[in-house]
Motif scaffolding. Structure first.
Motif, PDB file in Angstrom:
ATOM      1  N   PRO A  44       2.523  -6.013  85.533  1.00 44.51           N
ATOM      2  CA  PRO A  44       1.412  -6.977  85.575  1.00 44.51           C
ATOM      3  C   PRO A  44       1.113  -7.501  86.984  1.00 44.51           C
ATOM      4  CG  PRO A  44       3.391  -8.056  84.783  1.00 44.51           C
ATOM      5  CD  PRO A  44       3.747  -6.609  84.940  1.00 44.51           C
ATOM      6  N   ASP A  45       1.803  -6.980  87.985  1.00 45.00           N
ATOM      7  CA  ASP A  45       1.656  -7.502  89.348  1.00 45.00           C
ATOM      8  C   ASP A  45       0.250  -7.250  89.892  1.00 45.00           C
ATOM      9  OD1 ASP A  45       4.342  -8.153  89.239  1.00 45.00           O
ATOM     10  OD2 ASP A  45       4.987  -6.302  90.209  1.00 45.00           O
ATOM     11  N   VAL A  46      -0.199  -8.147  90.759  1.00 45.42           N
ATOM     12  CA  VAL A  46      -1.440  -7.967  91.509  1.00 45.42           C
ATOM     13  C   VAL A  46      -1.118  -8.142  92.992  1.00 45.42           C
ATOM     14  CG1 VAL A  46      -3.749  -8.854  91.996  1.00 45.42           C
ATOM     15  CG2 VAL A  46      -2.928  -8.738  89.636  1.00 45.42           C
ATOM     16  N   VAL A  47      -1.365  -7.088  93.759  1.00 44.69           N
ATOM     17  CA  VAL A  47      -1.090  -7.097  95.194  1.00 44.69           C
ATOM     18  C   VAL A  47      -2.367  -6.692  95.919  1.00 44.69           C
ATOM     19  CG1 VAL A  47       0.298  -6.152  97.065  1.00 44.69           C
ATOM     20  CG2 VAL A  47       1.326  -6.476  94.799  1.00 44.69           C
ATOM     21  N   VAL A  48      -2.787  -7.484  96.902  1.00 48.04           N
ATOM     22  CA  VAL A  48      -3.993  -7.182  97.666  1.00 48.04           C
ATOM     23  C   VAL A  48      -3.637  -7.141  99.148  1.00 48.04           C
ATOM     24  CG1 VAL A  48      -6.352  -7.844  98.216  1.00 48.04           C
ATOM     25  CG2 VAL A  48      -5.424  -8.358  95.945  1.00 48.04           C
ATOM     26  N   ASP A  49      -3.805  -5.982  99.760  1.00 43.31           N
ATOM     27  CA  ASP A  49      -3.588  -5.826 101.197  1.00 43.31           C
ATOM     28  C   ASP A  49      -4.949  -5.732 101.881  1.00 43.31           C
ATOM     29  OD1 ASP A  49      -0.777  -5.681 100.898  1.00 43.31           O
ATOM     30  OD2 ASP A  49      -0.912  -3.545 100.411  1.00 43.31           O
ATOM     31  N   VAL A  50      -5.169  -6.567 102.887  1.00 47.55           N
ATOM     32  CA  VAL A  50      -6.456  -6.616 103.573  1.00 47.55           C
ATOM     33  C   VAL A  50      -6.261  -6.339 105.059  1.00 47.55           C
ATOM     34  CG1 VAL A  50      -8.447  -8.046 104.166  1.00 47.55           C
ATOM     35  CG2 VAL A  50      -7.368  -8.289 101.921  1.00 47.55           C
ATOM     36  N   THR A  51      -7.070  -5.429 105.591  1.00 51.84           N
ATOM     37  CA  THR A  51      -7.118  -5.219 107.034  1.00 51.84           C
ATOM     38  C   THR A  51      -8.551  -5.468 107.494  1.00 51.84           C
ATOM     39  OG1 THR A  51      -7.605  -2.844 106.806  1.00 51.84           O
ATOM     40  CG2 THR A  51      -5.284  -3.486 106.958  1.00 51.84           C
ATOM     41  N   GLY A  52      -8.699  -5.860 108.759  1.00 48.82           N
ATOM     42  CA  GLY A  52     -10.022  -6.116 109.304  1.00 48.82           C
ATOM     43  C   GLY A  52     -10.504  -7.514 108.984  1.00 48.82           C
ATOM     44  N   GLU A  53     -11.789  -7.641 108.689  1.00 49.20           N
ATOM     45  CA  GLU A  53     -12.406  -8.948 108.438  1.00 49.20           C
ATOM     46  C   GLU A  53     -11.745  -9.652 107.253  1.00 49.20           C
ATOM     47  OE1 GLU A  53     -14.701 -10.323 110.305  1.00 49.20           O
ATOM     48  OE2 GLU A  53     -15.253  -8.606 111.563  1.00 49.20           O
ATOM     49  N   GLY A  54     -11.404 -10.900 107.441  1.00 47.05           N
ATOM     50  CA  GLY A  54     -10.815 -11.698 106.375  1.00 47.05           C
ATOM     51  C   GLY A  54      -9.323 -11.547 106.210  1.00 47.05           C
ATOM     52  N   ALA A  55      -8.697 -10.674 106.982  1.00 50.10           N
ATOM     53  CA  ALA A  55      -7.244 -10.480 106.854  1.00 50.10           C
ATOM     54  C   ALA A  55      -6.523 -11.790 107.158  1.00 50.10           C
ATOM     55  CB  ALA A  55      -6.781  -9.382 107.804  1.00 50.10           C
ATOM     56  N   GLY A  56      -5.609 -12.166 106.277  1.00 51.01           N
ATOM     57  CA  GLY A  56      -4.865 -13.401 106.448  1.00 51.01           C
ATOM     58  C   GLY A  56      -5.619 -14.643 106.025  1.00 51.01           C
ATOM     59  N   GLU A  57      -6.873 -14.482 105.585  1.00 47.61           N
ATOM     60  CA  GLU A  57      -7.687 -15.637 105.202  1.00 47.61           C
ATOM     61  C   GLU A  57      -8.073 -15.619 103.729  1.00 47.61           C
ATOM     62  OE1 GLU A  57     -11.040 -15.423 107.777  1.00 47.61           O
ATOM     63  OE2 GLU A  57      -9.862 -15.717 109.613  1.00 47.61           O
TER      64      GLU A  57
END
Length: 312
Positions: A44-57
């Motif tokens: 049931p896990d949800v993992v979101v990895d973001v690179t570029g715009e919005g990363a860390g925000e």
């Protein structure tokens, strides 16, 4: 309905809404794309990895807008929910009037289409209706789905959109400030009513804009006159409106992109290369950009695309 794939990759373009007088109705897809990869998990896990715009925000869990839209798409199709791993490669700036939230919503809905066994359950019309429900208005969602220029109308549950022609000489240029502005803040300064004369003029200019975009780009300066929203927003984006004023004084069809604060120039392509906006933009800044970025962007004639869908 069952899932037909457990992995999907989608690509969605940036968009500019309003285009001056086409408030909440006209939009244009631009060749600056976010790429989203989705994998359905057995847990049931949800993992979101973001690179570029919005990363860390942006949120990296169920609150992420792509996840929320994907869940809405699966629910509409009657497909089972699952855990998710998302990898988002973002190029569309956030909070600057280039449709980043619409891109996230459309990407999530398209990802759901790529995962379900019967993708026709999430047709373009359905995607537009669901995106409008999540976004509140269809002006960015329509070009993100269909590509090119679009005209959208109707409200939640009955929204429709049609593509519009874009003349090959139209060469969009966006001028992106270092500051952000929320759509809520930009809408908050709009008055509840406007003078009848302003509304009448706006209707004529919006109609002219359809002709100017498709067949008569030499009319774009006249066609992008706005009396409905831009001037009311000057207090929350004074530098953007000052740039719009400077470019329009130089003969360039400049407008606020969406809710701003990015400025969009609907420039015309020159035979020797570049656009008729280049010198005016350079003159407006006088060599000191102050963190602003100038991006010439082609019209994205294709909308959201399912690049790949497969079982792992």
């Amino acid at each position: 309905m069952r899932l037909g794939a457990d992995r999907v990759r989608v690509r969605v373009p940036a968009t500019s809404a309003n285009l001056g007088p086409g408030f909440d109705a006209l939009g244009l897809a631009l060749a600056l794309h976010d790429d989203v990869e989705v994998r359905a998990l057995g847990s049931p896990d949800v993992v979101v990895d973001v690179t570029g715009e919005g990363a860390g925000e942006v949120p990296d869990d169920e609150r992420h807008l792509v996840v929320q839209a994907l869940r809405a798409g699966l629910d509409h199709a009657g497909a089972p929910q699952s855990g998710l791993h998302l990898v988002c490669h973002n190029r569309i700036p956030h909070g600057r009037g280039l449709g980043s939230s619409a891109a996230a919503v459309v990407a999530g809905l398209a990802a759901a289409r790529g995962l379900v066994a019967e993708p026709q359950a999430l047709s373009d019309d359905v995607l537009l209706a669901l995106a409008t429900e999540l976004e509140g208005h269809p002006d960015n969602a329509a070009p993100a789905i269909l590509g090119g220029a679009t005209l959208a109308w109707g409200g939640t549950g009955s929204v429709r959109a049609v593509p519009l022609d874009v003349h090959p000489d139209v060469a969009p240029v966006v001028v992106i400030p270092p500051t952000t502005l929320s759509t809520k803040a930009a809408r908050g300064v709009l008055p509840p009513t406007v003078p009848h004369a302003d509304a009448a003029q706006q209707a004529g200019r919006a109609a002219l804009l359809v002709e100017a975009l498709g067949r008569r780009p030499e009319l774009l300066l006249d066609a992008t006159v706005d009396t409905l929203h831009q001037e009311y927003r000057r207090s929350v984006m004074p530098h953007s409106l000052a740039l719009v004023d400077a470019l329009r004084s130089a003969g360039v069809a400049a407008v606020v992109s969406g809710a701003g604060p990015t400025v969009l120039a609907l420039a015309r392509r020159l035979e020797g290369g570049g656009t008729d906006a280049d010198e005016a933009i350079a003159a407006a800044f006088g060599g000191a950009m102050g963190g602003w970025r100038v991006l010439p962007l082609a019209v994205a004639h294709g909308g959201v695309e399912i690049v790949a869908a497969a079982n792992g």
